[in-house]
Design a protein around this motif. Structure first.
Motif: not given
Length: 298
Positions: A266-286
């Protein structure tokens, strides 16, 4: 000859009558005011004279063929005499005589019912109607009673008279009902107890039969009623349901995650939702490339 004797006899009779009238005292007139009389006997005599005049006029007014005007005049004269009589009665009381007003007759209507007719002046009796005067136009309406309006009873008036005796709670207070119901109650109670004991015996036999799997055997005299059969059938149905529950036990062959594992996911899922909301796609790829280079799998 007989004729002259008759004439003489007639003249003699007239002469004797005149002589008797001369010997009589002059006729006394009733005093105009009752207060002028000082003698109790005289006052009572004048009252009696007024009573005789009233009686004579009341007998005359009973004739309906006198006409409306004559009836009204007679009725006025009677009321005037009644007022005069009340004056003389008060004067008699003042002189120490009896009080005649206590036993005075009441006025009645055409059916004989007493009617109270008060005098607006407050002195003496009110105006009254006698005999045929009661049937004159405009007078009959005075004696007619207004129709009684039946008041509809409210719910409060209906329940106001209802008490315990209305519902039969006091029927046994006389002791009769208790004597009759006592023996009947004992017989009914004994019959009910016998039925209950017989039913309990049947239930016990049925439970034993269900547990052992055998057919229930009861006393030869026992007969299963419809209710007793329902009890036995219910016991059997309960036993079958218990067996079916044991057969339907579910066995899991795949390990299930425990509470800590579920919390981590559950914590991992919430973390991914926050990253997808505030981080860009390039940052996630890096970030994913760096994890791959460092051999990090979380």
């Amino acid at each position: 000859m007989a004729r002259n004797e008759e004439k003489a006899q007639s003249m003699l009779n007239r002469f004797i009558t005149l002589k008797n009238e001369e010997k009589k005292k002059p006729k006394e007139r009733r005093p105009f005011l009752a207060s002028e009389c000082r003698d109790l006997a005289e006052a009572d005599k004048w009252r009696q004279q007024i009573m005789r005049e009233i009686g004579r006029k009341v007998a005359e007014i009973q004739n309906e063929g006198l006409g409306e005007h004559r009836l009204r005049d007679l009725n006025d004269e009677i009321n005037k005499l009644i007022r005069e009589k009340s004056h003389w009665e008060r004067r008699i009381v003042e002189l120490g005589g009896p009080n005649y007003t206590k036993h005075a007759a009441k006025m009645t209507d055409l059916e004989g019912n007493i009617v109270d007719v008060p005098n607006p002046s407050g002195r003496g009796p009110g105006y009254r109607y006698f005999g045929a005067a009661k049937k004159l136009p405009g007078v009959r309406e005075l004696f007619e009673k207004p129709p009684e309006l039946r008041k509809r009873k409210s719910r409060y008036d209906i329940y106001k008279r209802i008490d315990a005796s209305y519902y039969g709670y006091r029927d046994d207070e006389d002791g009769v009902l208790e004597k009759v119901e006592g023996p009947a109650e004992k017989r009914m109670r004994a019959a009910k107890m016998a039925d209950w004991e017989e039913l309990e015996e049947i239930k016990r036999e049925a439970r034993k039969a269900v547990k052992s799997g055998e057919v229930a055997s009861v006393a030869p005299t026992g007969i299963l009623f419809e209710e007793e059969e329902d009890v036995v059938e219910e016991e059997r149905r309960a036993a079958r349901e218990k067996e079916s529950e044991k057969e339907r036990e579910f066995v899991v062959h795949v390990p299930l995650p425990d509470e800590k594992e579920i919390e981590r996911m559950v914590v991992e899922k919430k973390k991914m939702e926050l990253l997808s909301k505030y981080a860009s796609e390039g940052l996630l790829e890096e970030q994913s490339e760096a994890k791959a280079m460092l051999n990090i799998h979380r």
